[in-house]
Design a protein around this motif. Structure first.
Motif, PDB file in Angstrom:
ATOM      1  N   LYS A  83      11.380  -6.649  -2.702  1.00 41.10           N
ATOM      2  CA  LYS A  83      10.668  -5.381  -2.838  1.00 41.10           C
ATOM      3  C   LYS A  83       9.175  -5.643  -3.017  1.00 41.10           C
ATOM      4  O   LYS A  83       8.776  -6.467  -3.863  1.00 41.10           O
ATOM      5  CB  LYS A  83      11.197  -4.596  -4.032  1.00 41.10           C
ATOM      6  CG  LYS A  83      10.579  -3.210  -4.169  1.00 41.10           C
ATOM      7  CD  LYS A  83      11.172  -2.459  -5.360  1.00 41.10           C
ATOM      8  CE  LYS A  83      10.525  -1.075  -5.504  1.00 41.10           C
ATOM      9  NZ  LYS A  83      11.066  -0.343  -6.675  1.00 41.10           N
ATOM     10  N   LEU A  84       8.360  -4.936  -2.242  1.00 42.50           N
ATOM     11  CA  LEU A  84       6.921  -5.180  -2.303  1.00 42.50           C
ATOM     12  C   LEU A  84       6.142  -3.940  -1.874  1.00 42.50           C
ATOM     13  O   LEU A  84       6.691  -3.026  -1.272  1.00 42.50           O
ATOM     14  CB  LEU A  84       6.541  -6.367  -1.412  1.00 42.50           C
ATOM     15  CG  LEU A  84       6.933  -6.312   0.072  1.00 42.50           C
ATOM     16  CD1 LEU A  84       5.928  -5.535   0.902  1.00 42.50           C
ATOM     17  CD2 LEU A  84       7.085  -7.716   0.640  1.00 42.50           C
ATOM     18  N   ASP A  85       4.869  -3.949  -2.184  1.00 45.16           N
ATOM     19  CA  ASP A  85       3.916  -2.946  -1.707  1.00 45.16           C
ATOM     20  C   ASP A  85       2.863  -3.670  -0.892  1.00 45.16           C
ATOM     21  O   ASP A  85       2.069  -4.447  -1.448  1.00 45.16           O
ATOM     22  CB  ASP A  85       3.240  -2.230  -2.884  1.00 45.16           C
ATOM     23  CG  ASP A  85       4.208  -1.375  -3.681  1.00 45.16           C
ATOM     24  OD1 ASP A  85       4.889  -0.554  -3.064  1.00 45.16           O
ATOM     25  OD2 ASP A  85       4.260  -1.547  -4.916  1.00 45.16           O
ATOM     26  N   LEU A  86       2.861  -3.435   0.425  1.00 44.72           N
ATOM     27  CA  LEU A  86       1.857  -4.022   1.299  1.00 44.72           C
ATOM     28  C   LEU A  86       0.711  -3.021   1.462  1.00 44.72           C
ATOM     29  O   LEU A  86       0.920  -1.901   1.922  1.00 44.72           O
ATOM     30  CB  LEU A  86       2.464  -4.372   2.663  1.00 44.72           C
ATOM     31  CG  LEU A  86       1.495  -4.862   3.734  1.00 44.72           C
ATOM     32  CD1 LEU A  86       0.789  -6.146   3.287  1.00 44.72           C
ATOM     33  CD2 LEU A  86       2.238  -5.101   5.050  1.00 44.72           C
ATOM     34  N   ALA A  87      -0.493  -3.426   1.069  1.00 50.77           N
ATOM     35  CA  ALA A  87      -1.641  -2.526   1.179  1.00 50.77           C
ATOM     36  C   ALA A  87      -1.914  -2.208   2.648  1.00 50.77           C
ATOM     37  O   ALA A  87      -1.713  -3.056   3.528  1.00 50.77           O
ATOM     38  CB  ALA A  87      -2.865  -3.179   0.549  1.00 50.77           C
ATOM     39  N   PRO A  88      -2.379  -1.013   2.941  1.00 51.23           N
ATOM     40  CA  PRO A  88      -2.694  -0.656   4.330  1.00 51.23           C
ATOM     41  C   PRO A  88      -3.840  -1.502   4.871  1.00 51.23           C
ATOM     42  O   PRO A  88      -4.636  -2.066   4.109  1.00 51.23           O
ATOM     43  CB  PRO A  88      -3.073   0.824   4.241  1.00 51.23           C
ATOM     44  CG  PRO A  88      -3.447   1.048   2.826  1.00 51.23           C
ATOM     45  CD  PRO A  88      -2.629   0.103   2.013  1.00 51.23           C
ATOM     46  N   VAL A  89      -3.927  -1.569   6.191  1.00 48.29           N
ATOM     47  CA  VAL A  89      -4.940  -2.398   6.833  1.00 48.29           C
ATOM     48  C   VAL A  89      -6.348  -1.896   6.542  1.00 48.29           C
ATOM     49  O   VAL A  89      -7.328  -2.644   6.694  1.00 48.29           O
ATOM     50  CB  VAL A  89      -4.677  -2.476   8.355  1.00 48.29           C
ATOM     51  CG1 VAL A  89      -5.029  -1.161   9.023  1.00 48.29           C
ATOM     52  CG2 VAL A  89      -5.418  -3.641   8.993  1.00 48.29           C
ATOM     53  N   SER A  90      -6.487  -0.672   6.082  1.00 49.88           N
ATOM     54  CA  SER A  90      -7.806  -0.126   5.751  1.00 49.88           C
ATOM     55  C   SER A  90      -8.388  -0.729   4.479  1.00 49.88           C
ATOM     56  O   SER A  90      -9.594  -0.595   4.223  1.00 49.88           O
ATOM     57  CB  SER A  90      -7.712   1.395   5.593  1.00 49.88           C
ATOM     58  OG  SER A  90      -6.793   1.736   4.574  1.00 49.88           O
ATOM     59  N   VAL A  91      -7.572  -1.383   3.663  1.00 51.97           N
ATOM     60  CA  VAL A  91      -8.049  -1.978   2.411  1.00 51.97           C
ATOM     61  C   VAL A  91      -8.760  -3.295   2.732  1.00 51.97           C
ATOM     62  O   VAL A  91      -8.170  -4.217   3.285  1.00 51.97           O
ATOM     63  CB  VAL A  91      -6.884  -2.211   1.433  1.00 51.97           C
ATOM     64  CG1 VAL A  91      -7.377  -2.911   0.171  1.00 51.97           C
ATOM     65  CG2 VAL A  91      -6.228  -0.882   1.086  1.00 51.97           C
ATOM     66  N   ALA A  92     -10.028  -3.401   2.362  1.00 52.88           N
ATOM     67  CA  ALA A  92     -10.844  -4.553   2.760  1.00 52.88           C
ATOM     68  C   ALA A  92     -10.397  -5.846   2.095  1.00 52.88           C
ATOM     69  O   ALA A  92     -10.563  -6.927   2.664  1.00 52.88           O
ATOM     70  CB  ALA A  92     -12.313  -4.286   2.452  1.00 52.88           C
ATOM     71  N   GLN A  93      -9.873  -5.762   0.879  1.00 53.62           N
ATOM     72  CA  GLN A  93      -9.269  -6.925   0.222  1.00 53.62           C
ATOM     73  C   GLN A  93      -7.771  -6.629   0.118  1.00 53.62           C
ATOM     74  O   GLN A  93      -7.274  -6.127  -0.882  1.00 53.62           O
ATOM     75  CB  GLN A  93      -9.902  -7.177  -1.151  1.00 53.62           C
ATOM     76  CG  GLN A  93     -11.350  -7.644  -1.038  1.00 53.62           C
ATOM     77  CD  GLN A  93     -11.906  -8.240  -2.322  1.00 53.62           C
ATOM     78  OE1 GLN A  93     -11.614  -7.778  -3.419  1.00 53.62           O
ATOM     79  NE2 GLN A  93     -12.725  -9.269  -2.187  1.00 53.62           N
ATOM     80  N   ARG A  94      -7.082  -6.952   1.199  1.00 54.35           N
ATOM     81  CA  ARG A  94      -5.682  -6.563   1.359  1.00 54.35           C
ATOM     82  C   ARG A  94      -4.764  -7.522   0.588  1.00 54.35           C
ATOM     83  O   ARG A  94      -5.025  -8.731   0.524  1.00 54.35           O
ATOM     84  CB  ARG A  94      -5.311  -6.576   2.841  1.00 54.35           C
ATOM     85  CG  ARG A  94      -4.034  -5.836   3.178  1.00 54.35           C
ATOM     86  CD  ARG A  94      -3.728  -5.932   4.652  1.00 54.35           C
ATOM     87  NE  ARG A  94      -2.647  -5.032   5.043  1.00 54.35           N
ATOM     88  CZ  ARG A  94      -1.998  -5.104   6.196  1.00 54.35           C
ATOM     89  NH1 ARG A  94      -2.317  -6.037   7.086  1.00 54.35           N
ATOM     90  NH2 ARG A  94      -1.037  -4.248   6.470  1.00 54.35           N
ATOM     91  N   PHE A 125      -8.060  -3.187  -5.236  1.00 57.24           N
ATOM     92  CA  PHE A 125      -6.740  -3.449  -4.664  1.00 57.24           C
ATOM     93  C   PHE A 125      -5.978  -2.134  -4.528  1.00 57.24           C
ATOM     94  O   PHE A 125      -6.305  -1.135  -5.158  1.00 57.24           O
ATOM     95  CB  PHE A 125      -5.934  -4.385  -5.556  1.00 57.24           C
ATOM     96  CG  PHE A 125      -6.425  -5.799  -5.610  1.00 57.24           C
ATOM     97  CD1 PHE A 125      -7.301  -6.305  -4.674  1.00 57.24           C
ATOM     98  CD2 PHE A 125      -5.966  -6.660  -6.613  1.00 57.24           C
ATOM     99  CE1 PHE A 125      -7.727  -7.616  -4.719  1.00 57.24           C
ATOM    100  CE2 PHE A 125      -6.382  -7.979  -6.676  1.00 57.24           C
ATOM    101  CZ  PHE A 125      -7.273  -8.459  -5.739  1.00 57.24           C
ATOM    102  N   GLN A 126      -4.929  -2.188  -3.706  1.00 58.42           N
ATOM    103  CA  GLN A 126      -3.989  -1.063  -3.617  1.00 58.42           C
ATOM    104  C   GLN A 126      -2.575  -1.637  -3.623  1.00 58.42           C
ATOM    105  O   GLN A 126      -2.217  -2.355  -2.681  1.00 58.42           O
ATOM    106  CB  GLN A 126      -4.243  -0.257  -2.346  1.00 58.42           C
ATOM    107  CG  GLN A 126      -3.419   1.026  -2.284  1.00 58.42           C
ATOM    108  CD  GLN A 126      -3.815   1.922  -1.129  1.00 58.42           C
ATOM    109  OE1 GLN A 126      -4.981   2.017  -0.767  1.00 58.42           O
ATOM    110  NE2 GLN A 126      -2.838   2.578  -0.535  1.00 58.42           N
ATOM    111  N   PRO A 127      -1.782  -1.393  -4.667  1.00 61.88           N
ATOM    112  CA  PRO A 127      -2.084  -0.563  -5.843  1.00 61.88           C
ATOM    113  C   PRO A 127      -3.132  -1.200  -6.760  1.00 61.88           C
ATOM    114  O   PRO A 127      -3.333  -2.409  -6.747  1.00 61.88           O
ATOM    115  CB  PRO A 127      -0.728  -0.455  -6.546  1.00 61.88           C
ATOM    116  CG  PRO A 127       0.004  -1.690  -6.142  1.00 61.88           C
ATOM    117  CD  PRO A 127      -0.410  -1.962  -4.734  1.00 61.88           C
TER     118      PRO A 127
END
Length: 458
Positions: free
Chosen positions: A190-201, A416-418
């Motif tokens: 289970k994970l949360d992958l930040a969207p490609v729009s996040v500059a520090q993904r 970061f996101q989250p």
């Protein structure tokens, strides 16, 4: 007070100010971070003079006190005075041998520095440049790679049963540089992958701590990486267009991109009367490239990284890159950040792929009509480099990149996101990862990380 080394006074002022503040306010967070910054500085500067002397005498057994004092007074053995005590940087001795040829000659058992194969001119550079010039394309020689990254929290760093939160850096799709990124596996699943729009993904994961056991996180993915090369004709380069989209890449951005008096003076000395944007870029690139590389203290402890690189006279890749970005913007030339990992392959430079990988920072510069092109001032100029037809490749890394690097970040010091709840261990870059639990951040001494890249056969 912190920058001046007056930690006791700073702590007293922080304690007094906190007592007058509300529990939640930006000013309170800033003060708490200054307290944390002092703790981190003391971790970086943990050697007293006797420790530093003993460490240096392991490599220079007949070291004289006068030699040590001479090198320290010249700033070649990095140190700070904190509350009246002279304390030396943990990496100051290994850095000394990079900064001083005289000291390097005094080593009883000199060993070569463990640099990456791309730091010396080789056939890979020639292949990229020739493929680009013959095809007219700036992105060439794609390689498919499989990457495994791990982050392991020390046993009992977090109480048993508490949730450990981890953020592992993850690349963005960048057309022509790195594409077709596919996450294959992770632990936990289970994970949360930040969207490609996040500059520090990042990939965010959580797992409960178990008593007496390390807590391990891992991800595996595949991607395609390209070599890049622009054969720039300086006579064709035009002034920076008046484009609002470039505004952010021309502006100051405190605390690390500030047009200070010292940087303005340095820029005037280097640039002189030159007006061609490409020639200005070349001059600044060469000037920053001349600053010798040295292992750096943690970025979160430095109040202005570009000024720090200029003042100390030595710097690592991120410090050099931020200095160059600041100088370019000061001269009206758009510049921005990239960073990630570099790695090796058994086919390149005789270095087995498993034996070399490293954190690395570089950037991009905007040169009309070419647009955004890469720049890696730390790898720097390649004097005497020519391709098979005798064309100079000295400026390969001003407009080009090797295909042995992954970009995790297209900006620095972004969220970061989250969102991370507690202070980050690395407030500027994002390459090793970040970890926290409900009780606070876990700093770099509380966990380890690993990175492995396999170049897949066609």
């Amino acid at each position: 007070m912190v920058d001046a080394g007056h930690f006791e006074k700073a702590e007293s002022a922080i304690t007094s100010a906190l007592g007058r503040m509300a529990e939640t306010s930006p000013a309170r967070e800033a003060l708490l971070f200054e307290r944390e910054r002092m703790r981190r500085i003391l971790m970086d500067f943990s050697l007293d003079e006797s420790d530093a002397l003993a460490k240096l005498r392991q490599q220079v057994p007949d070291l004289r006190q006068e030699e040590f004092d001479e090198w320290a007074d010249a700033g070649l053995i990095e140190h700070r005075v904190i509350d009246g005590r002279k304390l030396y940087f943990n990496r100051s001795i290994s850095n000394l041998f990079r900064l001083s040829p005289q000291a390097a000659q005094r080593r009883a058992d000199p060993k070569p520095f463990r640099d990456g194969p791309m730091e010396s001119f080789n056939a890979h550079h020639i292949a990229i440049a020739e493929a680009a010039m013959s095809s007219g394309e700036s992105s060439v020689l794609p390689q498919r790679i499989r990457v495994t990254q791990t982050l392991t929290v020390n046993a009992d760093a977090v109480p048993a049963g508490e949730a450990v939160q981890a953020w592992i850096p993850f690349p963005r799709d960048i057309p022509g540089q790195q594409e077709d990124i596919r996450l294959l596996d992770s632990e936990p699943a289970k994970l949360d992958l930040a969207p490609v729009s996040v500059a520090q993904r990042t990939v965010h994961m959580a797992k409960p701590a178990r008593a007496g056991q390390p807590t391990k996180f891992s991800i595996q993915y595949e991607m395609t990486v390209y070599g890049r090369y622009h054969d720039i004709d300086g006579q064709r380069v035009q002034p920076t267009p008046n484009d609002p989209a470039l505004g952010e890449s021309l502006a100051e951005r405190p605390p690390h991109i500030v047009f200070t008096p010292a940087l303005r003076a340095f820029s005037r000395d280097v640039v002189g009367n030159e007006t061609n944007p490409y020639r200005i870029t070349q001059k600044l690139f060469a000037a920053v490239d001349r600053i010798p590389w040295a292992g750096a203290r943690e970025y979160s402890t430095i109040s202005n990284i570009s000024e720090h690189a200029l003042r100390t006279g030595f710097a690592d890749c991120g410090q050099q890159t931020l200095l160059l970005i600041t100088l370019l913007r000061l001269n009206g030339i758009p510049a921005r950040w990239q960073s990630g990992m570099v790695y090796s392959d058994s086919q390149v430079g005789g270095v087995d792929r498993a034996s070399y990988w490293n954190l690395h920072d570089w950037g991009q510069v905007y040169l009309a009509p070419y647009g955004w092109v890469p720049m890696d001032v730390t790898t720097g100029r390649l004097p005497g480099a020519v391709d098979g037809q005798g064309r100079s490749l000295e400026w390969f890394y001003l407009g080009g990149l090797d295909a042995y690097r992954i970009a995790f970040n297209d900006d620095f010091s972004t969220g970061f996101q989250p969102t991370k709840r507690h202070f980050r261990s690395e407030t500027v870059d994002s390459q090793r990862g970040e970890v926290e639990w409900s009780g606070g951040n876990l700093y770099f001494d509380q966990w380890t990380y690993d990175f492995n890249t396999e170049v897949l056969l066609p």
